[in-house]
Design a protein around this motif. Sequence first.
Motif, PDB file in Angstrom:
ATOM      1  N   LYS A   1      -1.587   6.689  12.413  1.00  0.00           N
ATOM      2  CA  LYS A   1      -0.652   7.537  12.671  1.00  0.00           C
ATOM      3  C   LYS A   1      -0.120   8.404  11.354  1.00  0.00           C
ATOM      4  CE  LYS A   1       1.944   4.598  15.994  1.00  0.00           C
ATOM      5  NZ  LYS A   1       3.425   4.093  16.226  1.00  0.00           N
ATOM      6  N   GLN A   2      -0.747   8.117  10.369  1.00  0.00           N
ATOM      7  CA  GLN A   2      -0.460   8.842   9.008  1.00  0.00           C
ATOM      8  C   GLN A   2      -1.568   9.313   8.424  1.00  0.00           C
ATOM      9  OE1 GLN A   2       0.832   5.075   7.765  1.00  0.00           O
ATOM     10  NE2 GLN A   2       2.998   5.637   7.489  1.00  0.00           N
TER      11      GLN A   2
ATOM     12  N   ASP B   1       0.850   0.910  11.725  1.00  0.00           N
ATOM     13  CA  ASP B   1       0.778   2.229  11.549  1.00  0.00           C
ATOM     14  C   ASP B   1      -0.526   2.631  11.014  1.00  0.00           C
ATOM     15  OD1 ASP B   1       3.337   2.579  12.422  1.00  0.00           O
ATOM     16  OD2 ASP B   1       4.374   2.981  10.661  1.00  0.00           O
TER      17      ASP B   1
END
Length: 203
Positions: free
Chosen positions: A178-179, A173
């Motif tokens: 994604k963050q 991630d």
Amino acid sequence: MAKQEIREPKQRRSIEKKQSIIRASYKLFSDKGYYKTNTVEIAQEAGVSTGIVYSYFQDKKDILFEVIKFYISSLSEQFQPLLNTPIKKDHMPIVIEKFIDISIASHTMNAEAHNEFFALSLLEKDIFTLFNDFENSLLSELYELLVSAGFSKINLLEKVRISYGIVEQVCHDYILQKQTREEFDIAKLLAIDIIVALLNNKI
């Protein structure tokens, strides 16, 4: 057609030539991809003749196999300082955070190589086996470290495997962005809490 005889270098200069071919291949496979790289380019990058390449390697796949082993060796080196240090039960949050940080660093030390080799592992059984052996060896070392710290052996290897999967998800991630940074920090703390609880039979 009989396979050509491949020599294993013993003199320092010959060993260095083979290593230069492996390093050149690593760079080209990372930059261009395995399928878009040929042995002529590898020889040029390594500063040797094509004939020298074929004196040490059967074919391009044989080179790839050695490149993957070189890459895995680099990954393993990243974890050794942590794996060689005894741990205490009450220090597990710190240990897990360090493990996550090392995992992220190992994934990003050459993101192109990671992506290329991971994709190839899905296509080539021999490469998948190399990565699987690395993972099993790493999990075995973690298991022994936890046993030495006083954790129960009951289902411990399964807990270590699940914990490793959680760490891998956090790493992927992060790599795929994604963050936000704040979301990543929260995910990292949650991962640490979950793994600590799992190892201590609290979930």
